[in-house]
Design a protein around this motif. Structure first.
Motif, PDB file in Angstrom:
ATOM      1  N   THR A  36       9.505   5.492 -12.665  1.00 36.05           N
ATOM      2  CA  THR A  36       8.315   6.311 -12.437  1.00 36.05           C
ATOM      3  C   THR A  36       7.146   5.376 -12.225  1.00 36.05           C
ATOM      4  O   THR A  36       6.923   4.450 -13.020  1.00 36.05           O
ATOM      5  N   ALA A  37       6.394   5.586 -11.152  1.00 40.59           N
ATOM      6  CA  ALA A  37       5.309   4.673 -10.792  1.00 40.59           C
ATOM      7  C   ALA A  37       4.053   5.437 -10.408  1.00 40.59           C
ATOM      8  O   ALA A  37       4.120   6.500  -9.795  1.00 40.59           O
ATOM      9  N   VAL A  38       2.913   4.850 -10.764  1.00 38.94           N
ATOM     10  CA  VAL A  38       1.609   5.394 -10.408  1.00 38.94           C
ATOM     11  C   VAL A  38       0.803   4.299  -9.737  1.00 38.94           C
ATOM     12  O   VAL A  38       0.657   3.202 -10.285  1.00 38.94           O
ATOM     13  N   SER A  73       0.819  -1.222   0.000  1.00 32.31           N
ATOM     14  CA  SER A  73       0.000   0.000   0.000  1.00 32.31           C
ATOM     15  C   SER A  73       0.848   1.265   0.000  1.00 32.31           C
ATOM     16  O   SER A  73       0.351   2.333  -0.332  1.00 32.31           O
ATOM     17  N   GLU A  74       2.130   1.128   0.355  1.00 28.15           N
ATOM     18  CA  GLU A  74       3.002   2.297   0.461  1.00 28.15           C
ATOM     19  C   GLU A  74       3.966   2.341  -0.718  1.00 28.15           C
ATOM     20  O   GLU A  74       4.955   1.609  -0.763  1.00 28.15           O
ATOM     21  N   LEU A  75       3.676   3.208  -1.671  1.00 28.81           N
ATOM     22  CA  LEU A  75       4.472   3.261  -2.900  1.00 28.81           C
ATOM     23  C   LEU A  75       5.911   3.691  -2.643  1.00 28.81           C
ATOM     24  O   LEU A  75       6.857   3.075  -3.140  1.00 28.81           O
ATOM     25  N   PHE A  99       7.583  12.464  -4.687  1.00 24.07           N
ATOM     26  CA  PHE A  99       6.300  11.821  -4.395  1.00 24.07           C
ATOM     27  C   PHE A  99       5.191  12.857  -4.344  1.00 24.07           C
ATOM     28  O   PHE A  99       5.367  13.941  -3.788  1.00 24.07           O
ATOM     29  N   THR A 100       4.053  12.525  -4.941  1.00 26.95           N
ATOM     30  CA  THR A 100       2.903  13.421  -4.888  1.00 26.95           C
ATOM     31  C   THR A 100       1.615  12.614  -4.945  1.00 26.95           C
ATOM     32  O   THR A 100       1.609  11.465  -5.396  1.00 26.95           O
ATOM     33  N   VAL A 136       1.963   9.212  -7.133  1.00 27.79           N
ATOM     34  CA  VAL A 136       2.969   9.226  -8.197  1.00 27.79           C
ATOM     35  C   VAL A 136       4.341   9.398  -7.564  1.00 27.79           C
ATOM     36  O   VAL A 136       4.540  10.284  -6.730  1.00 27.79           O
ATOM     37  N   ALA A 137       5.272   8.538  -7.939  1.00 25.05           N
ATOM     38  CA  ALA A 137       6.633   8.633  -7.403  1.00 25.05           C
ATOM     39  C   ALA A 137       7.625   8.439  -8.535  1.00 25.05           C
ATOM     40  O   ALA A 137       7.371   7.676  -9.473  1.00 25.05           O
ATOM     41  N   ASN A 138       8.743   9.149  -8.453  1.00 28.02           N
ATOM     42  CA  ASN A 138       9.750   8.961  -9.500  1.00 28.02           C
ATOM     43  C   ASN A 138      11.160   9.244  -9.001  1.00 28.02           C
ATOM     44  O   ASN A 138      11.369  10.028  -8.072  1.00 28.02           O
TER      45      ASN A 138
END
Length: 211
Positions: A88-90, A60-62, A143-144, A99-101
């Motif tokens: 880059t992940a969504v 659950s925690e990207l 992260f956003t 969204v994290a990259n």
């Protein structure tokens, strides 16, 4: 939220292999793109491993999953022929996306005829060289969170696309089409046809919030 997804990838003419990698996990609602760094070598292996680890660690925690993935990749890099990679992940969570990259593979939100970058580019201005990538022991994960609406498009691409197409050109293509497969294919075709000094790998993930 229900999501439609379509992906595409094309090996660059200046590469011996396609060093981009994709992850589509509809069960976990996790979507990711990795662009392996070619210097010195092992970019493809790094990208593939990073996505394998991300899918394994993501619950659950990207951001935490990316940190764990990078830790494993740092250990892998103690062996030869494993390089670095962008990531880059969504992750879709109800009416929101996370969204994290790390690196310079951008993700965009397209809504009401406007395009917004959701990621931060980790590259030196002018040279285009990466300032950080997965495989380094010390990384800063951007992260956003963003609330999504029906009709939204989320588009993730490798820099082989954005080095030849502007945001406005990507937006114009989205406006001309409605289906995710048409958008993906049209962006990929446009990027391939554009004259380019360095023909890089080109990879796209198109997500559509259908309801």
């Amino acid at each position: 939220m229900e999501m439609e997804v379509f992906t595409g990838s094309k090996q660059g003419l200046d590469h011996k292999e396609n060093e981009d990698s994709l992850l589509v996990d509809k069960i976990k609602k996790l979507y990711a793109l990795a662009d392996g760094a070619t210097r010195p070598d092992g970019g493809k292996k790094a990208g593939t491993k990073a996505l394998t680890y991300l899918e394994e660690f993501f619950d659950s925690e990207l951001k935490a999953a990316i940190e764990k993935s990078n830790g494993r990749l740092v250990e892998d890099r103690k062996r030869p022929n494993i390089g670095y990679t962008t990531l880059t992940a969504v992750a879709v969570k109800g009416k929101n996306i996370e969204v994290a990259n790390v690196g310079d593979s951008p993700a965009y939100l397209i809504r009401n005829g406007k395009i917004i970058m959701l990621t931060v580019e980790d590259r030196f201005m002018g040279s285009g060289s990466l300032t950080q990538a997965l495989g380094q022991s010390d990384i800063n994960i951007h992260f956003t969170k963003e609330e999504i609406e029906a009709g939204d498009y989320i588009i993730m691409v490798s820099d082989g696309v954005t080095n030849v197409l502007t945001e406005d050109e990507i937006l114009a293509i989205v406006k001309r089409h409605t289906s995710v497969d048409e958008i993906c294919k049209s962006i990929l075709e446009a990027a391939i046809e554009e004259p380019q000094e360095y023909n890089d790998d080109k990879t796209i993930i198109v997500l559509h919030v259908s309801g």
